[in-house]
Design a protein around this motif. Structure first.
Motif, PDB file in Angstrom:
ATOM      1  N   ALA A 143      13.474 -34.237 -14.693  1.00 30.85           N
ATOM      2  CA  ALA A 143      13.638 -34.698 -13.999  1.00 30.85           C
ATOM      3  C   ALA A 143      13.760 -34.093 -12.676  1.00 30.85           C
ATOM      4  O   ALA A 143      13.478 -32.887 -12.308  1.00 30.85           O
ATOM      5  CB  ALA A 143      15.170 -34.842 -14.155  1.00 30.85           C
ATOM      6  N   LEU A 144      13.877 -34.808 -11.751  1.00 32.60           N
ATOM      7  CA  LEU A 144      14.006 -34.132 -10.019  1.00 32.60           C
ATOM      8  C   LEU A 144      15.223 -34.456  -9.626  1.00 32.60           C
ATOM      9  O   LEU A 144      15.461 -34.689  -9.586  1.00 32.60           O
ATOM     10  CB  LEU A 144      13.102 -35.335  -9.434  1.00 32.60           C
ATOM     11  N   HIS A 145      15.638 -33.687  -9.220  1.00 30.89           N
ATOM     12  CA  HIS A 145      17.378 -32.779  -8.440  1.00 30.89           C
ATOM     13  C   HIS A 145      16.645 -32.783  -7.050  1.00 30.89           C
ATOM     14  O   HIS A 145      15.645 -31.842  -6.925  1.00 30.89           O
ATOM     15  CB  HIS A 145      17.740 -32.388  -9.262  1.00 30.89           C
ATOM     16  N   GLY A 146      17.215 -32.960  -5.994  1.00 33.19           N
ATOM     17  CA  GLY A 146      17.382 -32.242  -5.009  1.00 33.19           C
ATOM     18  C   GLY A 146      17.525 -33.403  -3.081  1.00 33.19           C
ATOM     19  O   GLY A 146      19.049 -33.975  -3.304  1.00 33.19           O
ATOM     20  N   VAL A 147      17.279 -32.956  -2.488  1.00 29.48           N
ATOM     21  CA  VAL A 147      17.946 -33.440  -1.412  1.00 29.48           C
ATOM     22  C   VAL A 147      16.351 -33.562   0.083  1.00 29.48           C
ATOM     23  O   VAL A 147      15.630 -32.830  -0.077  1.00 29.48           O
ATOM     24  CB  VAL A 147      18.293 -33.217  -0.622  1.00 29.48           C
ATOM     25  N   ALA A 148      15.932 -34.756   0.300  1.00 26.64           N
ATOM     26  CA  ALA A 148      15.417 -35.042   1.760  1.00 26.64           C
ATOM     27  C   ALA A 148      16.122 -35.030   2.935  1.00 26.64           C
ATOM     28  O   ALA A 148      17.439 -35.585   3.163  1.00 26.64           O
ATOM     29  CB  ALA A 148      14.472 -36.401   1.490  1.00 26.64           C
ATOM     30  N   ALA A 149      16.093 -33.916   3.905  1.00 22.99           N
ATOM     31  CA  ALA A 149      16.880 -33.990   5.021  1.00 22.99           C
ATOM     32  C   ALA A 149      16.151 -34.793   6.122  1.00 22.99           C
ATOM     33  O   ALA A 149      14.597 -34.223   6.688  1.00 22.99           O
ATOM     34  CB  ALA A 149      17.173 -32.375   5.558  1.00 22.99           C
ATOM     35  N   LYS A 150      16.482 -35.581   6.755  1.00 22.67           N
ATOM     36  CA  LYS A 150      15.391 -36.959   7.310  1.00 22.67           C
ATOM     37  C   LYS A 150      15.872 -36.414   8.891  1.00 22.67           C
ATOM     38  O   LYS A 150      17.095 -35.228   8.663  1.00 22.67           O
ATOM     39  CB  LYS A 150      16.606 -37.975   7.170  1.00 22.67           C
ATOM     40  N   ALA A 151      14.877 -36.587   9.693  1.00 21.09           N
ATOM     41  CA  ALA A 151      14.777 -35.769  11.449  1.00 21.09           C
ATOM     42  C   ALA A 151      16.390 -36.205  12.218  1.00 21.09           C
ATOM     43  O   ALA A 151      16.288 -34.956  13.107  1.00 21.09           O
ATOM     44  CB  ALA A 151      13.928 -36.019  11.965  1.00 21.09           C
ATOM     45  N   GLY A 153      19.161 -36.551  10.581  1.00 20.36           N
ATOM     46  CA  GLY A 153      20.300 -35.408  10.660  1.00 20.36           C
ATOM     47  C   GLY A 153      21.012 -36.124   8.720  1.00 20.36           C
ATOM     48  O   GLY A 153      21.871 -34.951   9.071  1.00 20.36           O
ATOM     49  N   THR A 154      20.496 -36.905   8.350  1.00 22.94           N
ATOM     50  CA  THR A 154      21.162 -37.660   7.172  1.00 22.94           C
ATOM     51  C   THR A 154      20.348 -36.665   6.037  1.00 22.94           C
ATOM     52  O   THR A 154      19.279 -36.735   5.587  1.00 22.94           O
ATOM     53  CB  THR A 154      20.723 -39.063   7.102  1.00 22.94           C
ATOM     54  N   LEU A 155      21.448 -36.272   5.160  1.00 24.23           N
ATOM     55  CA  LEU A 155      20.328 -36.467   3.970  1.00 24.23           C
ATOM     56  C   LEU A 155      20.598 -36.940   2.820  1.00 24.23           C
ATOM     57  O   LEU A 155      21.556 -37.333   2.721  1.00 24.23           O
ATOM     58  CB  LEU A 155      21.552 -34.516   3.529  1.00 24.23           C
ATOM     59  N   VAL A 156      19.651 -37.065   2.826  1.00 28.00           N
ATOM     60  CA  VAL A 156      19.372 -38.064   0.730  1.00 28.00           C
ATOM     61  C   VAL A 156      19.471 -37.690  -0.085  1.00 28.00           C
ATOM     62  O   VAL A 156      18.849 -36.637  -0.467  1.00 28.00           O
ATOM     63  CB  VAL A 156      17.569 -39.006   1.136  1.00 28.00           C
ATOM     64  N   ILE A 228      12.426 -42.600   2.183  1.00 33.15           N
ATOM     65  CA  ILE A 228      12.386 -41.735   2.857  1.00 33.15           C
ATOM     66  C   ILE A 228      10.644 -41.988   2.907  1.00 33.15           C
ATOM     67  O   ILE A 228      10.102 -43.253   1.986  1.00 33.15           O
ATOM     68  CB  ILE A 228      12.253 -40.329   2.138  1.00 33.15           C
ATOM     69  N   ALA A 229      10.031 -42.075   3.772  1.00 34.85           N
ATOM     70  CA  ALA A 229       8.217 -41.625   4.028  1.00 34.85           C
ATOM     71  C   ALA A 229       7.639 -40.693   3.611  1.00 34.85           C
ATOM     72  O   ALA A 229       8.386 -38.918   3.486  1.00 34.85           O
ATOM     73  CB  ALA A 229       7.929 -42.082   5.546  1.00 34.85           C
ATOM     74  N   GLU A 230       6.353 -40.044   3.959  1.00 40.15           N
ATOM     75  CA  GLU A 230       5.504 -39.352   3.553  1.00 40.15           C
ATOM     76  C   GLU A 230       5.718 -37.911   3.852  1.00 40.15           C
ATOM     77  O   GLU A 230       6.474 -37.017   3.952  1.00 40.15           O
ATOM     78  CB  GLU A 230       4.504 -39.373   3.614  1.00 40.15           C
ATOM     79  N   GLU A 231       6.647 -37.786   5.123  1.00 43.72           N
ATOM     80  CA  GLU A 231       6.737 -36.723   6.159  1.00 43.72           C
ATOM     81  C   GLU A 231       8.024 -36.647   6.523  1.00 43.72           C
ATOM     82  O   GLU A 231       8.546 -35.089   6.569  1.00 43.72           O
ATOM     83  CB  GLU A 231       6.374 -37.409   7.563  1.00 43.72           C
ATOM     84  N   ASP A 232       9.077 -36.974   4.978  1.00 45.41           N
ATOM     85  CA  ASP A 232      10.577 -36.523   4.801  1.00 45.41           C
ATOM     86  C   ASP A 232      10.283 -35.395   3.792  1.00 45.41           C
ATOM     87  O   ASP A 232      11.324 -34.540   4.119  1.00 45.41           O
ATOM     88  CB  ASP A 232      10.851 -38.131   4.578  1.00 45.41           C
ATOM     89  N   PHE A 233       8.850 -36.119   3.056  1.00 51.87           N
ATOM     90  CA  PHE A 233       8.798 -34.626   2.061  1.00 51.87           C
ATOM     91  C   PHE A 233       8.895 -33.233   2.884  1.00 51.87           C
ATOM     92  O   PHE A 233       9.228 -31.613   2.230  1.00 51.87           O
ATOM     93  CB  PHE A 233       7.529 -34.587   1.453  1.00 51.87           C
ATOM     94  N   LEU A 234       7.998 -33.328   4.265  1.00 54.95           N
ATOM     95  CA  LEU A 234       8.564 -32.354   4.726  1.00 54.95           C
ATOM     96  C   LEU A 234       9.640 -31.387   4.561  1.00 54.95           C
ATOM     97  O   LEU A 234       9.205 -30.217   5.057  1.00 54.95           O
ATOM     98  CB  LEU A 234       7.252 -31.988   5.890  1.00 54.95           C
ATOM     99  N   SER A 235      10.517 -32.080   4.920  1.00 53.95           N
ATOM    100  CA  SER A 235      11.993 -31.541   5.426  1.00 53.95           C
ATOM    101  C   SER A 235      12.937 -31.549   3.872  1.00 53.95           C
ATOM    102  O   SER A 235      13.987 -32.237   4.169  1.00 53.95           O
ATOM    103  CB  SER A 235      12.694 -32.015   6.502  1.00 53.95           C
ATOM    104  N   ALA A 236      11.937 -31.870   3.187  1.00 53.65           N
ATOM    105  CA  ALA A 236      13.307 -31.593   1.496  1.00 53.65           C
ATOM    106  C   ALA A 236      12.858 -30.973   0.424  1.00 53.65           C
ATOM    107  O   ALA A 236      12.022 -29.511   0.954  1.00 53.65           O
ATOM    108  CB  ALA A 236      12.273 -33.216   0.579  1.00 53.65           C
ATOM    109  N   GLU A 237      13.859 -30.685   0.045  1.00 55.54           N
ATOM    110  CA  GLU A 237      14.192 -29.901  -0.570  1.00 55.54           C
ATOM    111  C   GLU A 237      13.853 -30.119  -2.822  1.00 55.54           C
ATOM    112  O   GLU A 237      15.334 -30.865  -3.022  1.00 55.54           O
ATOM    113  CB  GLU A 237      15.248 -28.282  -1.490  1.00 55.54           C
TER     114      GLU A 237
END
Ligand code: MN
Ligand code: MN
Length: 462
Positions: A143-151, A153-156, A228-237
């Motif tokens: 399973a995938l758990h975590g967050v994507a932090a968007k530029a 400032g929002t946290l998905v 989210i878009a591919e760029e959001d992976f850059l700031s995701a955990e």
């Protein structure tokens, strides 16, 4: 003269019906926690939810030295580590009873630019976190758990693969029919880190002429679901963990098979012990529960146990930095982490007399480390003696533990980082079978006894 001989007992022989039932009930709560807290962020969030329901409030800004006895406060460190305190009758500057566990567990992290396609399939590249045996992580549902932090400032938040109707993910392995060369390799060579690629999808978008149509199809689904878009992976955990819930194991349901006993078993024990402190009668000494991140990769960083945030947190309780330093010298810490339980399938790595056994209670480790105890803070004889007395007086079943035979390997915990601060520290925790595997096993009675051991520390002067 048999009274001269030391023998620790199997908890099933030592405990009465009431305690066995207490342990069973405790395990039900623990399993719920395991399911709700599969990552460090989820563990901290769940701990805060449970703590607020029991009257804990965020530590007020500024000098907290004036907190009244019985005050229940917490401080989150970036949502990935957590300190909880119950102020005692004596002021915090006179010493604190600490219990510290870690909330991170071995897993597969998605790389920062993870998505690619190959062979008409889309995959995520991963980078494993913590000490894993790579072969254990293939062909099991993830399973995938975590967050994507968007530029902006929002946290998905992302959590997919746990519910019955949600898809899961997996890493493939070679069929045995074609595994002749693979099977000649050693376990550590047969699977490489760059092979731990997670299958993300196989359905293309657009016609055959479209480039990257498999990868784009996954991105479209992610955009529809999470924005989210591919760029959001850059700031995701994004963390891939074994999908599925904690389960009873064995016909007698005496064990729990789950992801992340290391170190949720001690996290839950320490958390529940501090939450259960009587709200109407403060403990004699201030109790602090430390839930720390990054233990599996060396306790570094802001959220790890080496972080100076513990100093500033303690300073706010004790009324200043100098008071905090003095407070450490009058404090005691149970470094609550799992130990290795003797496994009859692998007897050669353990020395039986000094190995923890399932169902024999909380495991105490005087030292960890490797080789000649290297890298260990090696607790004092006097420290062990204090625990003997404390546990005897409080009905805590416990046993001595060591990681394995001399020179067999090694490992560490947060103990040395606490001890280096001048805090009298010793390792204590739940014996685990198959530690660091996707599914680890622990005894319900040992989990319960670890809770009782930490509760005894919080409730008493040591
Ligand atoms: Mn651990
Ligand atoms: Mn570990």
């Amino acid at each position: 003269m048999s009274e001269l001989i030391y023998k620790n007992k199997n908890a099933f022989d030592a405990l009465g019906e009431e305690e066995l039932e207490n342990a069973r009930l405790y395990a039900e709560g623990y399993k719920k926690f395991l399911d709700a807290a599969k990552t460090e962020r989820e563990a901290v969030r769940e701990a805060i939810t449970l703590a607020e329901a029991r009257g804990f409030v965020p530590l007020p800004e500024g000098d907290g030295g004036a907190l009244a006895p019985g005050s229940r406060v917490y401080k989150s460190v970036g949502g990935k580590a957590l300190f909880l305190a119950v102020i005692g009758e004596t002021p915090p500057r006179d010493g604190i009873n600490f219990a510290g566990a870690h909330v991170d567990s071995p897993r597969l992290d998605l790389k920062q630019l993870p998505l690619y396609e190959d062979g008409e399939m889309a995959f995520f590249k991963t980078h494993y976190y913590g000490g894993i045996k790579k072969y254990q992580w293939v062909t099991l549902p993830l399973a995938l758990h975590g967050v994507a932090a968007k530029a902006d400032g929002t946290l998905v938040p992302v959590n997919i693969g746990e519910k019955e109707d949600e898809p899961v993910f997996f890493v493939s392995d070679l069929l045995p029919h074609l595994g002749r060369e693979q099977s000649k390799k050693t376990l550590s060579e047969a699977f490489t880190g760059e092979q731990l690629n997670i299958l993300a999808g196989t359905k293309p978008t657009g016609g055959e002429k479209n480039e990257n149509r498999f990868k784009t199809a996954v991105l479209k689904l992610l955009h529809a679901k999470y924005g989210i878009a591919e760029e959001d992976f850059l700031s995701a955990e994004l963390e891939a963990v074994p999908a599925g819930r904690a389960r009873d194991a064995g016909f007698d349901s005496s064990l729990i098979l789950a992801y992340g006993h290391d170190d949720r078993s001690c996290t839950y024990a320490a958390l529940k012990a501090i939450l259960d402190l009587d709200g109407s009668a403060p403990p004699k000494k201030t109790a602090v529960c430390i839930l720390t991140d990054k233990e599996e990769i060396g306790s570094e960083g802001v959220t790890g146990s080496q972080s100076r945030i513990l100093e500033s947190f303690t300073a706010r309780l004790a009324g200043g930095a100098e008071q905090a330093a003095r407070c450490f010298e009058s404090s005691f810490c149970l470094s609550a982490d799992v130990c290795n339980a003797f496994d009859p399938n692998f007897p050669d790595v353990s020395e039986k007399n000094n190995s923890a056994q399932l169902n024999h209670g909380m495991g105490i480790m005087k030292f960890t480390g490797s080789g000649g105890k290297s890298g260990s803070s090696d607790a004092s004889a006097e420290t062990v003696a204090k625990l003997r007395r404390l546990f005897a007086e409080n009905g805590v079943l416990w046993q001595m533990a060591e990681l394995g035979k001399v020179d067999q390997g090694g490992g560490g915990t947060i103990a040395k980082y606490m001890a280096n601060r001048g805090i009298e520290t010793i390792d204590a925790g739940v014996p685990v079978i198959s530690m660091h595997a996707p599914w680890e096993a622990a005894s319900k009675l040992d989990c319960y006894m670890t809770y009782k051991g930490i509760a005894a520390l919080y409730g008493n002067e040591i």
